[in-house]
Design an enzyme around this catalytic site. Structure first.
Site, PDB file in Angstrom:
ATOM      1  N   ARG A 180       0.822  -1.219   0.000  1.00 52.58           N
ATOM      2  CA  ARG A 180       0.000   0.000   0.000  1.00 52.58           C
ATOM      3  C   ARG A 180       0.853   1.265   0.000  1.00 52.58           C
ATOM      4  O   ARG A 180       0.529   2.263   0.637  1.00 52.58           O
ATOM      5  CB  ARG A 180      -0.970   0.003   1.184  1.00 52.58           C
ATOM      6  CG  ARG A 180      -1.924  -1.177   1.235  1.00 52.58           C
ATOM      7  CD  ARG A 180      -2.867  -1.206   0.023  1.00 52.58           C
ATOM      8  NE  ARG A 180      -3.781  -2.331   0.115  1.00 52.58           N
ATOM      9  CZ  ARG A 180      -3.562  -3.525  -0.425  1.00 52.58           C
ATOM     10  NH1 ARG A 180      -2.432  -3.738  -1.093  1.00 52.58           N
ATOM     11  NH2 ARG A 180      -4.432  -4.495  -0.317  1.00 52.58           N
ATOM     12  N   SER A 229     -11.555  -0.459   2.505  1.00 50.35           N
ATOM     13  CA  SER A 229     -10.826  -0.815   3.732  1.00 50.35           C
ATOM     14  C   SER A 229     -10.343   0.453   4.437  1.00 50.35           C
ATOM     15  O   SER A 229      -9.682   1.295   3.837  1.00 50.35           O
ATOM     16  CB  SER A 229      -9.619  -1.699   3.393  1.00 50.35           C
ATOM     17  OG  SER A 229     -10.044  -2.934   2.864  1.00 50.35           O
ATOM     18  N   GLU A 299      -5.701   3.411   5.994  1.00 51.46           N
ATOM     19  CA  GLU A 299      -5.570   3.199   4.548  1.00 51.46           C
ATOM     20  C   GLU A 299      -6.335   4.281   3.795  1.00 51.46           C
ATOM     21  O   GLU A 299      -5.901   4.759   2.763  1.00 51.46           O
ATOM     22  CB  GLU A 299      -6.080   1.813   4.153  1.00 51.46           C
ATOM     23  CG  GLU A 299      -5.886   1.504   2.686  1.00 51.46           C
ATOM     24  CD  GLU A 299      -6.014   0.028   2.367  1.00 51.46           C
ATOM     25  OE1 GLU A 299      -6.529  -0.276   1.281  1.00 51.46           O
ATOM     26  OE2 GLU A 299      -5.594  -0.823   3.184  1.00 51.46           O
TER      27      GLU A 299
END
EC number: 1.3.1.98
Length: 323
Positions: A180, A229, A299
């Site tokens: 990520r 998410s 996130e």
């Protein structure tokens, strides 16, 4: 409360620009969480040349922020100062087969559309994009992934423009991709990329895509106003597991809730403010830290000025005590 109109304070800013310029554009209309304040100025360039020309004209002290489909974004109630650049589907939404098992795609292309184009071309390795509710610009920036595959496994090179309007081509290695994360400078605006797949028959690709879609339908609150998410998975475990263990499944703050279906998904139940959503997230982080000692990392990107309710402190300002 809006911002001063940049088109008035910088009178020649729109001269010769072919794209769309909108002062104090409400961002609640373009983010999946459907909340947040306005962008001081939103610019939707007609094409790369238009984007470059605008950036060259824009005073360097004015902040610039690219925003894609808004699926992974929490805009605070005070809005975003400066210019929000949102690439249009018309100028940045094409996909083209270029040979060598490769596709060229604009940064405004939705992830799932790239998966569809790859299937039509008989290229495997893209089915995971079926389950990611965002656009390629964001996927390239954050190395989006799902079902065991990440963007870094498919991306060959990308095109980007810097704050001065200069064009750059970056290779996969230039991005130093990690979970990520990419190391690309924050001021770069991605406009297109080349992706490479592996030859496969279309029927097997579509079967894989169907499995991904069915899993998402069953496990995620896709019909809610959500940003996907909320937190990154901590090393060695899943975010939802530590959230659930800390008693945060279904937790509510105002109109914001951690989903009962998937407790790493934060949802706007109808009238949540940006403050509600961020306070809920930091409440979850504080409870998980206290319960397991794990510091969850956001996130979802949280951007902009806080509104009249004031700031939300990380871990509710109790990180050291909980640690």
């Amino acid at each position: 409360m809006g911002f001063p109109d940049l088109l008035e304070t910088v009178p020649d800013l729109g001269e010769g620009i072919r794209g769309r310029l909108t002062a104090n554009q409400p961002l609640s209309a373009v983010t999946w969480l459907r909340t947040g304040g306005p962008a001081q100025l939103m610019f939707q360039p007609a094409d790369e040349a238009d984007l470059s020309a605008f950036l060259k004209k824009l005073p360097k002290d004015i902040p610039v922020l690219p925003v894609g489909l808004g699926s992974n974004l929490l805009v605070r109630d005070g809005g975003l100062e400066g210019v929000v650049i949102r690439l249009s589907a018309r100028g940045f939404g094409s996909i083209e087969e270029i040979g060598g098992n490769r596709l060229s795609a604009g940064a405004a292309v939705p992830d799932k559309r790239l998966a569809e184009a790859a299937a039509e071309a008989g290229l495997g390795g893209f089915a995971f994009y079926t389950g990611i509710p965002g656009g390629l610009g964001g996927a390239l920036r954050m190395n989006a992934g799902a079902h065991g595959t990440e963007t870094r496994e498919r991306m060959v090179e990308l095109t980007a423009f810097d704050r001065d309007g200069n064009r750059h081509v970056l290779t996969n290695a230039d991005l130093s991709y990690a979970y990520r994360h990419s190391s690309a400078p924050k001021d770069l605006i991605f406009t297109a990329a080349v992706f490479e797949g592996v030859p496969r028959d279309e029927a097997s690709i579509r079967a894989e895509m169907a499995d991904v879609a069915a899993h998402r339908e069953k496990a995620q609150p896709i019909r809610e106003k959500t940003g996907g998410s909320t937190f990154k998975n901590p090393p060695g475990t899943s975010a939802w597991k530590v959230i659930d263990a800390a008693g945060c499944r279904g937790l509510m703050v105002g109109g914001a809730q951690m989903s009962e279906m998937h407790c790493n998904f934060m949802i706007n139940t109808g009238d949540a403010s940006g403050h509600d959503l961020e306070l809920l997230g930091e409440t979850v982080r504080a409870r998980v830290l206290k319960h397991s000692g794990i510091r969850l990392e956001w996130e979802i990107k949280r951007l902009g000025r806080f509104g009249p309710e004031g700031p939300v402190e990380p871990f509710l300002g109790e990180e050291e005590e909980a640690a």
